[in-house]
Scaffold this motif. Structure first.
Motif, short mmCIF file in Angstrom:
data_model
loop_
_atom_site.label_atom_id
_atom_site.label_comp_id
_atom_site.label_asym_id
_atom_site.label_seq_id
_atom_site.Cartn_x
_atom_site.Cartn_y
_atom_site.Cartn_z
N GLU A 1 0.82 -1.21 0.00
CA GLU A 1 0.00 0.00 0.00
C GLU A 1 0.86 1.27 0.00
OE1 GLU A 1 -0.10 -1.77 4.25
OE2 GLU A 1 -0.19 -2.48 2.17
N ASP A 2 2.06 1.19 0.55
CA ASP A 2 2.94 2.36 0.57
C ASP A 2 3.41 2.75 -0.82
OD1 ASP A 2 2.96 2.54 3.43
OD2 ASP A 2 4.30 0.82 3.46
N GLU B 1 -0.65 2.63 -3.21
CA GLU B 1 -1.82 3.39 -2.79
C GLU B 1 -1.46 4.78 -2.27
OE1 GLU B 1 -4.33 1.23 -0.15
OE2 GLU B 1 -4.29 -0.60 -1.36
N THR B 2 -0.41 4.87 -1.47
CA THR B 2 -0.07 6.16 -0.85
C THR B 2 1.40 6.51 -1.04
OG1 THR B 2 0.34 5.06 1.28
CG2 THR B 2 -1.88 5.96 0.89
N ALA C 1 2.57 9.87 0.65
CA ALA C 1 2.86 9.78 2.08
C ALA C 1 4.19 9.07 2.32
CB ALA C 1 1.72 9.05 2.79
N THR C 2 4.49 8.09 1.48
CA THR C 2 5.75 7.36 1.61
C THR C 2 6.93 8.27 1.32
OG1 THR C 2 4.66 5.30 0.96
CG2 THR C 2 7.06 5.38 0.75
N TRP D 1 -1.60 7.75 -6.61
CA TRP D 1 -1.65 7.91 -5.16
C TRP D 1 -3.05 8.31 -4.71
CZ3 TRP D 1 -2.83 12.91 -3.51
CH2 TRP D 1 -2.73 13.90 -4.49
N ARG D 2 -3.29 8.00 -3.41
CA ARG D 2 -4.57 8.39 -2.81
C ARG D 2 -4.34 9.06 -1.46
NH1 ARG D 2 -6.67 2.99 -4.10
NH2 ARG D 2 -6.76 2.58 -1.86
N GLY D 3 -3.08 9.30 -1.12
CA GLY D 3 -2.82 9.86 0.19
C GLY D 3 -2.24 11.27 0.09
N VAL E 1 0.57 14.10 -0.04
CA VAL E 1 1.85 14.12 -0.75
C VAL E 1 2.82 15.02 -0.02
CG1 VAL E 1 0.81 13.65 -2.97
CG2 VAL E 1 1.10 16.00 -2.26
#
Length: 309
Positions: free
Chosen positions: A266-267, A270-271, A274-275, A304-306, A308
Motif C-alpha cells: 500500500e505504501d 496506494e499512498t 505519504a511514503t 496515489w490516494r494519500g 503528498v
C-alpha cells in the motif's frame, strides 16, 4: 499411435490426421489446442516456451519473438500481457488470436536464440519496449536483465546510442537508472520513487558480513554509512513463520545501530506521496543531505490516494 508423431512437441492438424488421430481425439482430454490448428499433448506443461514453439508452427519462418515475450524469455520483469509478440522486418498480416505482430525497419541481431527460440536481443528488447512501457516498468525490466547477466548497463547504453527508432530517449533513461543485483521489480519501484522525488539514491542489496566474510544479511535498499535500511514486505512476509524471522532479523539490525524502514504494497501502490514524505523526514533526521523541496516527477509513474510531500 504411430511413433512418427511426437505429441510432446506442437503439431498441426494435418500431421495429426496423417498419423491417424481423429478430430474427436484432438478434442479429447489427451490433447490441448495451443493455437488454431496447433495442438500438443495435455501432459506437457503450459509454459511460454511451449506456446512460442507452437506459434512457430503457423508463423512465417523469419518470425522473431519480441517485446513482452522476448523480455520474459530473457528473464525480464514486464507487466502481464496475454499475447505472444513477434516481429518482422517486413509487413506481415496475422489475424490469429493470441499473437501480436510488429514490424521494424531496424535489423535484428543475427542468430540470437533463447531456449532454442529466435528472439530479439536483450538490448533490442528494451528498446522495443520503450513504446508500450513507462519509465519505471522499463527500468524494472532492464534491472532484471542485468541481474541475470544477459546484458549490462554499458551494453544497454551503447544500444540506445545506435538506435534510430522511437523510444530511444526513454530507453536511455531506463538504462541510466538500471542497477545490478536488483532482486525484484518492487525494489526497482522503491528506488525510483525515491530518485524521481529527488531523494538520494540508496544502495541496492548491500551485504552485511560476519567476521569470517560470509553474508549475514542483504538489505533491499540502504544508506550503509548512516546505517539506514529500507525494506519491502510483500505478501509472503505475512506468513507467521516469516514474520517471526523478519522481526528477529530487524531486532538484530536495530541492536547493531541500524534504523529499519519497512514498506508494504500500500505504501507504493496506494499512498506513495505519504511514503515520499516519510522517507524525506527519516533521511533528514539522520543528517542525510536532502532537498527541502522535492521533485514532482514521481507523480507521473506512481498513482496515489494519500497526502503528498
Amino acid at each position: 499411435m504411430p511413433s512418427a508423431l511426437d505429441v510432446s512437441q506442437p503439431f498441426i492438424h494435418a500431421e495429426a490426421r496423417a498419423a491417424g488421430l481423429s478430430d474427436r481425439a484432438l478434442r479429447g482430454p489427451s490433447f490441448r489446442k495451443v493455437f488454431p490448428n496447433v495442438y500438443i499433448s495435455s501432459a506437457i506443461p503450459d509454459t511460454l516456451v511451449v506456446t512460442c514453439r507452437a506459434a512457430l508452427r503457423i508463423l512465417p519462418s523469419d518470425a522473431v519473438f519480441s517485446h513482452h515475450t522476448a523480455a520474459k524469455l530473457w528473464g525480464g520483469a514486464v507487466p502481464d500481457d496475454p499475447n505472444v509478440h513477434v516481429a518482422f522486418n517486413r509487413a506481415v498480416s496475422c489475424a490469429l488470436p493470441g499473437i501480436k505482430v510488429h514490424r521494424f525497419n531496424d535489423e535484428f541481431a543475427k542468430d540470437v536464440r533463447r531456449h532454442g527460440l529466435p528472439v530479439t536481443s536483450p538490448e533490442q528488447t528494451v528498446l522495443h519496449l520503450a513504446r508500450p512501457l513507462d519509465l519505471v516498468e522499463l527500468t524494472a525490466c532492464a534491472d532484471q536483465l542485468v541481474r541475470r547477466r544477459v546484458t549490462t548497463q554499458t551494453d544497454l547504453l551503447t544500444a540506445t546510442d545506435r538506435y534510430p527508432g522511437q523510444g530511444r530517449r526513454l530507453a536511455r533513461q531506463a538504462a541510466l537508472l538500471c542497477r545490478d543485483r536488483v532482486d525484484s521489480s518492487t525494489e526497482t519501484r522503491m528506488r525510483l520513487l525515491m530518485v524521481l522525488a529527488g531523494l538520494p539514491e540508496p544502495e541496492v542489496n548491500h551485504a552485511l558480513r560476519r567476521p569470517d566474510g560470509t553474508v549475514r544479511y542483504r538489505l533491499d535498499l540502504s544508506f550503509p554509512d548512516l546505517r539506514i535500511a529500507i525494506e519491502y514486505d510483500g505478501r509472503w512476509h505475512e506468513d507467521p513463520e516469516q514474520k517471526l524471522l523478519d522481526e528477529a532479523r530487524r531486532a538484530d539490525l536495530v541492536r547493531r545501530g541500524w534504523t529499519v524502514i519497512v514498506l508494504r504494497a500500500e505504501d507504493l501502490f496506494e499512498t506513495p506521496g505519504a511514503t515520499v514524505a516519510t522517507l524525506h523526514a527519516q533521511l533528514t533526521s539522520h543528517g542525510l543531505p536532502v532537498p527541502s523541496v522535492l521533485d514532482d516527477s514521481w507523480r507521473r509513474h506512481f498513482p496515489w490516494r494519500g497526502l503528498v510531500a
